[in-house]
Enzyme design. Structure first.
Site, PDB file in Angstrom:
ATOM      1  N   LYS A   1       1.747  -3.262 -13.646  1.00 10.37           N
ATOM      2  CA  LYS A   1       2.547  -1.778 -13.880  1.00 10.37           C
ATOM      3  C   LYS A   1       3.709  -1.958 -13.231  1.00 10.37           C
ATOM      4  O   LYS A   1       3.903  -2.145 -11.890  1.00 10.37           O
ATOM      5  CB  LYS A   1       1.532  -0.745 -12.975  1.00 10.37           C
TER       6      LYS A   1
ATOM      7  N   GLY B   1       2.710  -1.490  -1.333  1.00 12.80           N
ATOM      8  CA  GLY B   1       3.488  -0.164  -1.464  1.00 12.80           C
ATOM      9  C   GLY B   1       3.147   0.765  -0.230  1.00 12.80           C
ATOM     10  O   GLY B   1       2.505   0.478   0.800  1.00 12.80           O
ATOM     11  N   SER B   2       2.987   2.055  -0.475  1.00 13.11           N
ATOM     12  CA  SER B   2       2.878   3.055   0.372  1.00 13.11           C
ATOM     13  C   SER B   2       1.367   3.300   0.773  1.00 13.11           C
ATOM     14  O   SER B   2       0.532   3.033  -0.105  1.00 13.11           O
ATOM     15  CB  SER B   2       3.401   4.475  -0.196  1.00 13.11           C
TER      16      SER B   2
ATOM     17  N   GLY C   1      -0.118   5.793  -1.899  1.00 10.14           N
ATOM     18  CA  GLY C   1      -0.261   4.968  -3.270  1.00 10.14           C
ATOM     19  C   GLY C   1      -1.445   4.141  -3.268  1.00 10.14           C
ATOM     20  O   GLY C   1      -2.349   4.119  -4.044  1.00 10.14           O
ATOM     21  N   GLY C   2      -1.588   3.384  -2.320  1.00 12.26           N
ATOM     22  CA  GLY C   2      -2.936   2.412  -2.077  1.00 12.26           C
ATOM     23  C   GLY C   2      -4.213   3.203  -2.096  1.00 12.26           C
ATOM     24  O   GLY C   2      -5.239   2.825  -2.658  1.00 12.26           O
TER      25      GLY C   2
ATOM     26  N   GLU D   1      -1.792  -3.535   0.181  1.00  6.69           N
ATOM     27  CA  GLU D   1      -1.124  -3.916   1.576  1.00  6.69           C
ATOM     28  C   GLU D   1      -0.272  -2.826   1.611  1.00  6.69           C
ATOM     29  O   GLU D   1       0.749  -2.409   0.733  1.00  6.69           O
ATOM     30  CB  GLU D   1      -0.279  -5.185   1.196  1.00  6.69           C
TER      31      GLU D   1
ATOM     32  N   CYS E   1       7.468  -4.808   5.490  1.00  5.98           N
ATOM     33  CA  CYS E   1       6.324  -4.133   5.994  1.00  5.98           C
ATOM     34  C   CYS E   1       5.950  -4.800   7.411  1.00  5.98           C
ATOM     35  O   CYS E   1       5.177  -4.402   8.002  1.00  5.98           O
ATOM     36  CB  CYS E   1       4.915  -4.505   4.925  1.00  5.98           C
TER      37      CYS E   1
ATOM     38  N   GLU F   1       3.798   4.887  10.255  1.00  5.09           N
ATOM     39  CA  GLU F   1       5.070   4.054   9.797  1.00  5.09           C
ATOM     40  C   GLU F   1       6.154   5.073   9.430  1.00  5.09           C
ATOM     41  O   GLU F   1       5.851   5.880   8.688  1.00  5.09           O
ATOM     42  CB  GLU F   1       4.639   3.072   8.727  1.00  5.09           C
TER      43      GLU F   1
HETATM   44  P1  NAP Z   1       4.791   3.377  -3.694  1.00  3.11           P
HETATM   45  O1  NAP Z   1       5.253   4.534  -3.815  1.00  3.11           O
HETATM   46  O2  NAP Z   1       3.486   3.163  -3.282  1.00  3.11           O
HETATM   47  O3  NAP Z   1       4.603   2.600  -5.038  1.00  3.11           O
HETATM   48  C1  NAP Z   1       4.290   1.321  -5.484  1.00  3.11           C
HETATM   49  C2  NAP Z   1       3.560   1.373  -6.801  1.00  3.11           C
HETATM   50  O4  NAP Z   1       2.573   2.080  -7.105  1.00  3.11           O
HETATM   51  C3  NAP Z   1       4.731   1.960  -8.069  1.00  3.11           C
HETATM   52  O5  NAP Z   1       4.655   1.183  -9.214  1.00  3.11           O
HETATM   53  C4  NAP Z   1       4.221   3.219  -8.222  1.00  3.11           C
HETATM   54  O6  NAP Z   1       4.537   3.732  -9.355  1.00  3.11           O
HETATM   55  C5  NAP Z   1       2.651   3.101  -7.755  1.00  3.11           C
HETATM   56  N1  NAP Z   1       1.908   4.427  -7.352  1.00  3.11           N
HETATM   57  C6  NAP Z   1       2.266   4.821  -6.180  1.00  3.11           C
HETATM   58  N2  NAP Z   1       1.474   6.111  -5.958  1.00  3.11           N
HETATM   59  C7  NAP Z   1       0.816   6.009  -6.798  1.00  3.11           C
HETATM   60  C8  NAP Z   1      -0.409   6.792  -7.304  1.00  3.11           C
HETATM   61  N3  NAP Z   1      -0.862   7.947  -6.589  1.00  3.11           N
HETATM   62  N4  NAP Z   1      -1.096   6.534  -8.180  1.00  3.11           N
HETATM   63  C9  NAP Z   1      -0.808   5.576  -8.931  1.00  3.11           C
HETATM   64  N5  NAP Z   1       0.015   4.843  -8.758  1.00  3.11           N
HETATM   65  C10 NAP Z   1       1.056   5.034  -7.940  1.00  3.11           C
HETATM   66  O7  NAP Z   1       5.440   2.196  -2.860  1.00  3.11           O
HETATM   67  P2  NAP Z   1       7.133   1.944  -3.072  1.00  3.11           P
HETATM   68  O8  NAP Z   1       7.790   2.699  -4.145  1.00  3.11           O
HETATM   69  O9  NAP Z   1       7.415   0.512  -2.776  1.00  3.11           O
HETATM   70  O10 NAP Z   1       7.523   2.476  -1.468  1.00  3.11           O
HETATM   71  C11 NAP Z   1       7.433   3.903  -1.233  1.00  3.11           C
HETATM   72  C12 NAP Z   1       6.967   4.247   0.116  1.00  3.11           C
HETATM   73  O11 NAP Z   1       6.098   3.117   0.600  1.00  3.11           O
HETATM   74  C13 NAP Z   1       8.130   3.840   1.069  1.00  3.11           C
HETATM   75  O12 NAP Z   1       8.741   4.875   1.573  1.00  3.11           O
HETATM   76  C14 NAP Z   1       7.392   3.340   2.380  1.00  3.11           C
HETATM   77  O13 NAP Z   1       6.894   4.237   3.483  1.00  3.11           O
HETATM   78  C15 NAP Z   1       6.455   2.706   1.757  1.00  3.11           C
HETATM   79  N6  NAP Z   1       6.146   1.003   1.584  1.00  3.11           N
HETATM   80  C16 NAP Z   1       5.643   0.376   2.354  1.00  3.11           C
HETATM   81  C17 NAP Z   1       5.456  -0.918   2.239  1.00  3.11           C
HETATM   82  C18 NAP Z   1       4.781  -1.638   3.127  1.00  3.11           C
HETATM   83  O14 NAP Z   1       4.493  -2.931   2.833  1.00  3.11           O
HETATM   84  N7  NAP Z   1       4.301  -1.459   4.236  1.00  3.11           N
HETATM   85  C19 NAP Z   1       6.466  -1.478   1.446  1.00  3.11           C
HETATM   86  C20 NAP Z   1       7.132  -0.957   0.478  1.00  3.11           C
HETATM   87  C21 NAP Z   1       7.050   0.539   0.679  1.00  3.11           C
HETATM   88  P3  NAP Z   1       4.736   5.302  -9.698  1.00  3.11           P
HETATM   89  O15 NAP Z   1       5.516   6.083  -8.651  1.00  3.11           O
HETATM   90  O16 NAP Z   1       5.540   5.264 -10.985  1.00  3.11           O
HETATM   91  O17 NAP Z   1       3.331   5.720  -9.947  1.00  3.11           O
END
Ligand code: NAP
Length: 531
Positions: A190, A247-248, A251-252, A271, A308, A399
């Site tokens: 995705k 990711g977040s 989201g996870g 993660e 991260c 975080e």
């Molecule tokens: P993210 O918002 O979690 O997105 C990662 C992927 O998952 C994207 O493809 C997103 O696409 C999808 N997604 C997110 N929420 C979802 C849900 N509820 N249901 C289905 N799919 C979902 O992560 P990010 O864009 O990389 O970063 C955003 C935030 O994540 C940052 O502000 C930061 O706090 C955190 N982050 C943490 C780490 C880490 O390794 N600890 C790394 C990067 C970011 P869609 O939005 O299109 O659904």
């Protein structure tokens, strides 16, 4: 609007098997956070029709692909690496435009991505990942023991979600994709909406490698899209057997809930978030308060803190040495300028986190960097609070994604240990120590082993080597499953499961378990590792 898409042959389509498909869902553009403008071309979000097609192809490919010889899969991974390299500067330029990350950083990340593909190819040839075991039959024993053999097999089609902060190494051809492909699992990515053009270029590189290596069409698909529905619909599809996510936290957790609620629940390897505590032990702090301060500010500012493994928490014991450290941090920060963050969303979340810390009655600001003009500029900063306040307010342990860290002053070493016990699961924990600190380190280590996936000494946690011994994981909430790593060769184990073959004839056994060892791999024969 800037048009780099046409030059680079980016079409905004999804890649489904060997086809490029213009889906009919919501449209979106990539955004250049440095310039504050949208980029061409328009991307078309995939929907249920594209999910069904990609999943049907992946399912059809699975049995053929999982039984390809390890040597052939190794060749496939190397072909992907070469195709990515062949994209040349075009890939780097598009990734720079979509993320605001500098050229050198992205070239380094490309090197890491290529190195990762080649390391898995090397591991595939070596063969110990199959974990082949053969226990000979003991017909004379009472009761007789049958002939028992075991190997790990691929789980099935895997859905992969990349992160915004590593558009190459944790995205379309990142660690999750590579480890799943190495295991023998077809992959459906995705795409991340923050770097869709970069994703498409890399996706096409994989698509070409599938064709050139004459592998089944469904081994790889990339669904472009924005919005949670595409991701949740994808992992709800019965063909999907596991999920890799970076990711977040929210989201996870959302994806874990969907996976657990399926008629057939599936594992999600997510993660998520980590504040990566760093312990400044007394002898080290006394000997090098100033260099620790400059090293810390350098580490937390690296990549505008969007790692991260960024050091978000620092612990030290009150006293003169800590005062020296605080002064040096303030000075080092004053020489740092703000820089472009990945997306307006990430920048907004960072500003919100900074305001929350600044407004907290028990938190002081130690200093910050120099503000600069621009739409998504994140300015590094450091805050401080007491161990007691930290342990009373759980929000202080959350975080804040960006170049910021929180200094915790502890009354004594016992209180430092209490804070360590109080922490949630982490990706890393760092000890800054000299020889005189070894006793303190010895009593902290058992706590840190329980809390983190990687414990390191006298360094900074931001660099994550891709190797055989690396663990990029850790107890919840750092990841959804602390028994695994998303970086390094161990990552392959997430996408495999054991099957035992009892009294199966030699001619019917998989090559990995046959007596002649035709694959020339490590086998555990009656308990002994042999080749
Ligand atoms: P993210 O918002 O979690 O997105 C990662 C992927 O998952 C994207 O493809 C997103 O696409 C999808 N997604 C997110 N929420 C979802 C849900 N509820 N249901 C289905 N799919 C979902 O992560 P990010 O864009 O990389 O970063 C955003 C935030 O994540 C940052 O502000 C930061 O706090 C955190 N982050 C943490 C780490 C880490 O390794 N600890 C790394 C990067 C970011 P869609 O939005 O299109 O659904």
């Amino acid at each position: 609007m800037r048009d780099t898409g046409e030059v680079l042959n980016i079409t905004g389509e999804s890649l489904i098997g060997f086809a490029s498909v213009q889906a009919t869902g919501a449209t979106f553009h990539a955004f250049d956070p440095e310039q504050g403008i949208h980029l061409e071309p328009v991307f078309h979000s995939a929907g249920k029709m594209e999910i069904n097609r990609a999943c049907a192809l992946a399912q059809a490919a699975f049995d053929l692909y999982r039984e390809t010889a390890p040597q052939r899969r190794a060749h496939f991974l190397e072909a992907i690496a070469q195709n990515i390299l062949d994209l040349g500067d075009a890939l780097i330029e598009r990734a720079m435009a979509e993320t605001g990350l500098p050229k050198a950083r992205l070239e380094g990340e490309r090197g890491r991505t290529i190195g990762q593909l080649r390391l898995f190819a090397e591991g595939l040839r070596e063969g110990s990942w199959i974990d082949a075991r053969c226990d000979s039959a003991l017909p004379a024993r009472q009761p007789p023991r049958p002939d028992l053999r075991m190997r790990l097999i691929a789980l099935g089609p895997v859905a992969v979600f990349g992160a915004s902060n590593f558009p190459l190494a944790f995205s379309v051809a990142g660690g999750d994709t590579v480890s799943a492909l190495a295991a023998g699992c077809p992959v459906i990515v995705k795409g991340h909406p923050a770097h869709p053009g970069t994703g498409e270029l890399v996706g096409r590189a994989i698509q070409r490698a599938v064709a050139v290596c004459a592998l089944p069409e469904g081994v790889f698909s990339l669904l472009a899209g924005i919005g949670n529905e595409l991701g949740t619909d994808l992992i709800a599809h019965p063909a999907i057997q596991a999920v890799g996510f970076t990711g977040s936290g929210h989201g996870g957790l959302a994806l874990m809930a969907v996976a657990a609620g399926r008629p057939q629940p599936i594992p999600v390897y997510a993660e998520m978030s980590s504040i990566n505590p760093m312990f400044l032990l007394p002898h080290a702090l006394n000997a090098r308060a100033e260099s620790l301060a400059t090293g810390l500010v350098e580490s937390l500012s690296m990549g505008v803190g969007q790692f991260c493994t960024s050091p978000g928490l620092v612990l030290a014991i009150e006293g003169e040495d800590l005062e020296r450290f605080r002064g040096a941090v303030t000075h080092a920060l004053s020489e740092r300028a703000g820089a472009t963050m990945l997306t307006p969303g990430i920048h907004g979340a960072y500003e919100h986190g900074m305001m929350r810390l600044a407004a907290h009655p028990q938190v002081d600001k130690l200093g910050n960097g120099v503000a600069v003009q621009g739409v998504c500029k994140g300015v590094p900063a450091m805050f401080a609070t007491s161990a007691a306040s930290f342990m009373q307010d759980t929000t202080l342990a959350k975080e804040v994604f960006g170049p910021v860290s929180l200094l915790i002053s502890c009354a004594d070493f016992e209180q430092m240990k209490q804070v360590a016990e109080h922490l949630e699961g982490q990706l890393t924990a760092t000890l800054q120590m000299d020889e005189g600190d070894h006793e303190a380190a010895r009593s902290l280590l058992p706590i840190l082993e329980r809390k983190a996936g990687r414990v390191l000494a006298n360094g900074f946690p931001t660099g994550v080597e891709v190797s055989y011994a690396m663990v990029h994981g850790g107890p919840f909430p750092a990841t959804s499953d602390g028994r695994s790593s998303s970086v390094g060769t161990m990552a392959i184990q997430r996408f495999m499961r054991p099957v035992c073959y009892q009294n199966i004839a030699q001619a019917l056994l998989p090559a990995a378990l046959q007596d002649g060892n035709p694959l020339d791999i490590w086998q555990r024969r009656d308990g002994q590792l042999t080749k």
